[in-house]
Design a protein around this motif. Structure first.
Motif, mmCIF file in Angstrom:
data_model
loop_
_atom_site.group_PDB
_atom_site.id
_atom_site.type_symbol
_atom_site.label_atom_id
_atom_site.label_comp_id
_atom_site.label_asym_id
_atom_site.label_seq_id
_atom_site.Cartn_x
_atom_site.Cartn_y
_atom_site.Cartn_z
ATOM 1 N N LEU A 25 23.402 39.074 39.184
ATOM 2 C CA LEU A 25 24.076 38.534 38.011
ATOM 3 C C LEU A 25 25.085 39.544 37.469
ATOM 4 C CD1 LEU A 25 21.071 36.870 36.162
ATOM 5 C CD2 LEU A 25 22.800 35.765 37.569
ATOM 6 N N PRO A 26 26.205 39.065 36.953
ATOM 7 C CA PRO A 26 27.265 39.982 36.486
ATOM 8 C C PRO A 26 26.947 40.686 35.186
ATOM 9 C CG PRO A 26 27.880 37.704 36.073
ATOM 10 C CD PRO A 26 26.611 37.655 36.864
ATOM 11 N N LYS A 104 28.394 34.960 48.172
ATOM 12 C CA LYS A 104 29.496 34.197 47.578
ATOM 13 C C LYS A 104 29.127 33.745 46.168
ATOM 14 C CE LYS A 104 32.483 30.179 48.244
ATOM 15 N NZ LYS A 104 32.844 29.043 49.130
ATOM 16 N N ALA A 105 27.884 33.295 45.971
ATOM 17 C CA ALA A 105 27.441 32.866 44.642
ATOM 18 C C ALA A 105 27.561 34.007 43.639
ATOM 19 C CB ALA A 105 26.003 32.359 44.703
ATOM 20 N N THR A 106 27.232 35.225 44.063
ATOM 21 C CA THR A 106 27.367 36.393 43.195
ATOM 22 C C THR A 106 28.819 36.599 42.782
ATOM 23 O OG1 THR A 106 25.419 37.518 44.084
ATOM 24 C CG2 THR A 106 27.141 38.902 43.119
ATOM 25 N N ARG A 107 29.734 36.472 43.752
ATOM 26 C CA ARG A 107 31.156 36.659 43.454
ATOM 27 C C ARG A 107 31.671 35.562 42.518
ATOM 28 N NH1 ARG A 107 33.345 40.631 46.326
ATOM 29 N NH2 ARG A 107 32.213 41.382 48.160
ATOM 30 N N LEU A 108 31.269 34.324 42.759
ATOM 31 C CA LEU A 108 31.732 33.225 41.905
ATOM 32 C C LEU A 108 31.199 33.369 40.483
ATOM 33 C CD1 LEU A 108 31.464 30.093 44.260
ATOM 34 C CD2 LEU A 108 33.461 31.498 43.740
ATOM 35 N N LEU A 109 29.955 33.782 40.345
ATOM 36 C CA LEU A 109 29.387 33.995 39.010
ATOM 37 C C LEU A 109 30.121 35.121 38.287
ATOM 38 C CD1 LEU A 109 25.519 33.657 39.488
ATOM 39 C CD2 LEU A 109 26.906 32.468 37.778
ATOM 40 N N ARG A 110 30.373 36.196 39.006
ATOM 41 C CA ARG A 110 31.070 37.334 38.407
ATOM 42 C C ARG A 110 32.466 36.919 37.939
ATOM 43 N NH1 ARG A 110 30.630 42.167 42.220
ATOM 44 N NH2 ARG A 110 32.035 40.907 43.490
ATOM 45 N N ALA A 111 33.162 36.135 38.778
ATOM 46 C CA ALA A 111 34.510 35.687 38.427
ATOM 47 C C ALA A 111 34.483 34.750 37.228
ATOM 48 C CB ALA A 111 35.158 34.987 39.624
ATOM 49 N N ARG A 334 39.826 36.616 37.675
ATOM 50 C CA ARG A 334 39.069 35.990 38.765
ATOM 51 C C ARG A 334 39.346 36.692 40.093
ATOM 52 N NH1 ARG A 334 36.470 31.229 37.747
ATOM 53 N NH2 ARG A 334 36.956 30.186 35.769
ATOM 54 N N LEU A 335 40.612 36.996 40.349
ATOM 55 C CA LEU A 335 40.954 37.691 41.589
ATOM 56 C C LEU A 335 40.211 39.019 41.696
ATOM 57 C CD1 LEU A 335 44.826 37.192 41.973
ATOM 58 C CD2 LEU A 335 43.055 36.419 43.545
ATOM 59 N N GLY A 336 40.267 39.785 40.615
ATOM 60 C CA GLY A 336 39.614 41.091 40.640
ATOM 61 C C GLY A 336 38.117 40.984 40.848
ATOM 62 N N ALA A 337 37.487 40.019 40.189
ATOM 63 C CA ALA A 337 36.031 39.867 40.300
ATOM 64 C C ALA A 337 35.628 39.355 41.679
ATOM 65 C CB ALA A 337 35.533 38.923 39.210
ATOM 66 N N LEU A 338 36.370 38.420 42.225
ATOM 67 C CA LEU A 338 36.027 37.858 43.535
ATOM 68 C C LEU A 338 36.149 38.897 44.644
ATOM 69 C CD1 LEU A 338 37.755 34.342 43.355
ATOM 70 C CD2 LEU A 338 35.296 34.795 43.364
ATOM 71 N N LEU A 339 37.131 39.794 44.508
ATOM 72 C CA LEU A 339 37.411 40.743 45.581
ATOM 73 C C LEU A 339 36.798 42.122 45.350
ATOM 74 C CD1 LEU A 339 41.156 39.773 46.080
ATOM 75 C CD2 LEU A 339 39.251 39.237 47.615
ATOM 76 N N GLN A 340 36.067 42.271 44.267
ATOM 77 C CA GLN A 340 35.480 43.574 43.946
ATOM 78 C C GLN A 340 34.451 43.975 44.998
ATOM 79 O OE1 GLN A 340 33.891 43.780 39.994
ATOM 80 N NE2 GLN A 340 32.690 45.615 40.410
#
Length: 655
Positions: A25-26, A104-111, A334-340
């Motif tokens: 979780l973010p 992927k779910a982690t990245r989408l939640l973070r974004a 969103r870009l930054g969070a998805l690609l972090q």
């Protein structure tokens, strides 16, 4: 202070392998609840939110958000803001490997959390009233049937071709024989010009309508779809029923959102009474952007006519026009969070961003989720209103943040018309990628239609599977400056650093807002004309060093400097320079100040003095003026020149 979050996740009655140990979780939540179905989520939120008081609630469920809004209104849950994310259809239904789905779910939640936490003011609204007047223009019996279907609740005006056979129009309406020649206006206020009468005696009839329907069998109309303007080709009865229902949905009292904000202070529309730029005017498919009649150097946005496609925002080189939802801040967050990069370094090394529109692009991804059509988990979605919204800054920012690829997923036939501007921006990005050795295969446009969603997902899959890792590390923060040109400059700088190469100049199409101003130094007098007219301050004059400087990345190719230069020493080259020098001010002409021969005060630069003397002394009629004691008048400051001239007049000189 960061908001306090509550997370409510549904495992769809145990049908998805949701594992909190694998889902990072973010943020540390005040409430974390995993339940079996939407009804339990409603119960949990209503029961636990008042006790734990989260500022925001994230609901991860495949049920429609409208279900929760209605339920929470009934339950009177005291939660300020809700956010929704469907992890089932975006992750677990389409990615068979549990680890990849959880990553992927982690990245989408973070974004989603990053974007939601931005303190961006909500868009404002304008009141809109849509009445019952509807124009139905048709060359087929289908138009008559539509008029009959809506006759009881609408006031139809039916336009039929002059040579069409008679048919009865519902008593509540009227008939006009003629062809629609022009449609202006917008939902609630369309102005329709109809060329009526026989071909030998054509007259123009103006019709006012709240909505317009064009039903055609033979002649394909050239009018562009917009809200309230409906185009129907060979419709079935079901099609007629659907359009009638759509018309009803658009009738009544509304609050129309303001999609675009405008900052006149950074607009490149013109300066020094010289018009410049104006690319937003031609980019808008709805004529919602025009020059301000009270200030022709600035723009005016008709928010009632704006359809929110985002083309003007993407086109604007200075970001004077900005979208409200999603805002630039949200997109880059969103870009930054998805690609972090994950702290443990796990995960795919070849991630790709998928900018998709809210129409066919979203439908294709939703259909993949509903039907469990697999595609690579490395494809990370970001929704935009229309692909026209996506700028070269957005695409290059994704690559600069470490994306191995960028895909654009949209409609086969965009409702907003042709996408020439988008193709220009794709070409520019491809040229940039190729210049730095990354290859154009990292950028792909995929389109989907009503019946081709599966084919679009297959094309995305092929794109994702062929991506190789990028040499650009995923450890950079999202752009802090959301100005399009600055984002592009930062991306070029990142590509230079990552590739350890400076590819130099590359030609661009003349439709691209990039140019290099080549200045012939030998003829420049440093008169400041270019400095005074440049709307983006690409030219500047450093008074201390007496140098004319040019910042290539700031040039938008408006052409004002080239046209106004009195010495004709500026030539605009349609090209982009991929080197560090292009990103900062560089001296293009160097000069020195000349001291007054009388008082010693610096008063003019040498190049300007040489030009003035050359012109003056070439005129035979002026030779006497600058003879004798007056020979050095031009080498004196204005004060000394005036004093010496007055003394000469007292001696009998007649200027």
């Amino acid at each position: 202070m960061a908001p306090n979050w509550g997370f409510f996740l549904c495992n769809c009655r145990g049908s998805i392998p949701l594992d909190l140990e694998r889902l990072v979780l973010p943020t540390a939540p005040s409430v974390l609840s995993v339940v079996d179905d939407p009804g339990v989520i409603v119960h949990e939120v209503a029961g636990r939110a008042p006790e734990h008081r989260p500022d925001r609630v994230m609901i991860c469920c495949c049920a429609e958000p409208s279900f929760f809004h209605q339920a929470f209104e009934t339950a009177a849950a005291a939660v300020p803001k809700f956010h929704f994310l469907d992890l089932k259809q975006t992750c677990f239904a389409v990615h068979g490997e549990a680890g990849a789905a959880h990553e992927k779910a982690t990245r989408l939640l973070r974004a989603a959390v990053r974007a939601a936490e931005l303190t961006v003011p909500p868009p404002s609204f304008n009141p809109l009233t849509v009445g019952a007047r509807v124009l139905i223009a048709t060359d087929s019996p289908s138009g008559k049937r539509l008029a009959e279907k809506i006759a009881d609740e609408w006031t139809p005006i039916v336009a039929i071709p002059p040579d069409a056979s008679d048919f009865e129009v519902p008593v509540s309406g009227r008939c006009v024989r003629g062809r629609v020649a022009e449609i202006n206006g917008r939902l609630g206020s369309f102005q329709v010009a109809i060329e009526a009468g026989a071909p030998s005696r054509t007259r123009r009839v103006e019709v006012q309508a709240d909505q317009v329907v064009i039903v055609f069998e033979q002649e394909t109309p050239s009018f562009r779809r917009r809200t309230g303007l409906h185009l129907l080709a060979h419709p079935t009865e079901a099609d007629l029923d659907r359009i009638a229902e759509r018309m009803r949905d658009l009738r009544g009292e509304f609050l129309k959102p303001v999609h675009v904000t405008y900052d006149a202070a950074v607009c490149a529309g013109g300066t020094a009474n010289q018009e410049a730029c104006g690319v937003c005017i031609t980019a808008c498919p709805y004529e919602a952007v025009s020059r301000d009649p009270e200030n022709h150097l600035r723009m005016k946005v008709d928010h009632m006519a704006c359809e929110g496609c985002g083309a003007c925002v993407s086109a604007c080189p200075t970001s004077a026009l900005r979208f409200t939802e999603p805002s630039p801040e949200e997109i880059y967050a969103r870009l930054g969070a998805l690609l972090q990069t994950r702290p443990n370094g796990d995960g795919d090394d070849a991630l790709a961003i998928v900018f998709h529109c809210g129409e066919q692009g979203r439908r294709a991804l939703d259909e993949a989720g509903r039907n469990s059509i697999a595609y690579p988990a490395r494809l990370l979605p970001i929704e935009v209103p229309c692909l026209r919204y996506v700028s070269e800054a957005n695409m290059l920012a994704a690559f600069a943040l470490g994306a191995a690829g960028v895909a654009l997923l949209g409609c086969e036939q965009c409702q907003h018309g042709e996408r020439a501007l988008l193709y220009d921006k794709i070409d520019f990005c491809n040229s940039t990628l190729e210049a730095f050795g990354l290859g154009a295969a990292r950028l792909s446009l995929v389109t989907a239609g009503a019946d081709t969603s599966a084919e679009a997902i297959a094309a995305l899959t092929k794109f994702g599977e062929t991506l190789n890792p990028t040499p650009i590390p995923r450890d950079r923060k999202a752009p802090l400056d959301r100005d399009n040109r600055q984002v592009i400059a930062d991306a070029i700088r990142t590509l230079i650093d990552a590739s350890a190469r400076e590819p130099g100049r590359r030609p661009v199409a003349r439709s691209q807002p990039f140019a290099f101003a080549e200045v012939k130094a030998s003829g420049c007098t440093m008169c400041r004309s270019c400095v005074n007219v440049c709307p983006t301050h690409a030219f500047r004059l450093d008074e201390g060093s007496q140098s004319l400087e040019f910042k290539h990345i700031s040039c938008i190719a408006c052409g004002l400097c080239e046209g106004i230069c009195p010495e004709n020493v500026i030539t605009l080259r349609p090209e982009i320079h991929f080197n560090r020098d292009a990103l900062t001010y560089k001296t293009v002409v160097q000069d020195r100040m000349v001291d007054c021969v009388k008082c010693g005060k610096p008063y003019i630069n040498q190049r300007a003095l040489d030009a003035v003397e050359a012109r003056v002394f070439s005129l035979e009629s002026l030779l006497d003026t600058f003879s004798g004691a007056r020979r050095n008048l031009l080498r004196m400051c204005p004060d000394c020149r005036g004093a010496v001239a007055m003394l000469e007049v007292e001696k009998g000189w007649k200027p």
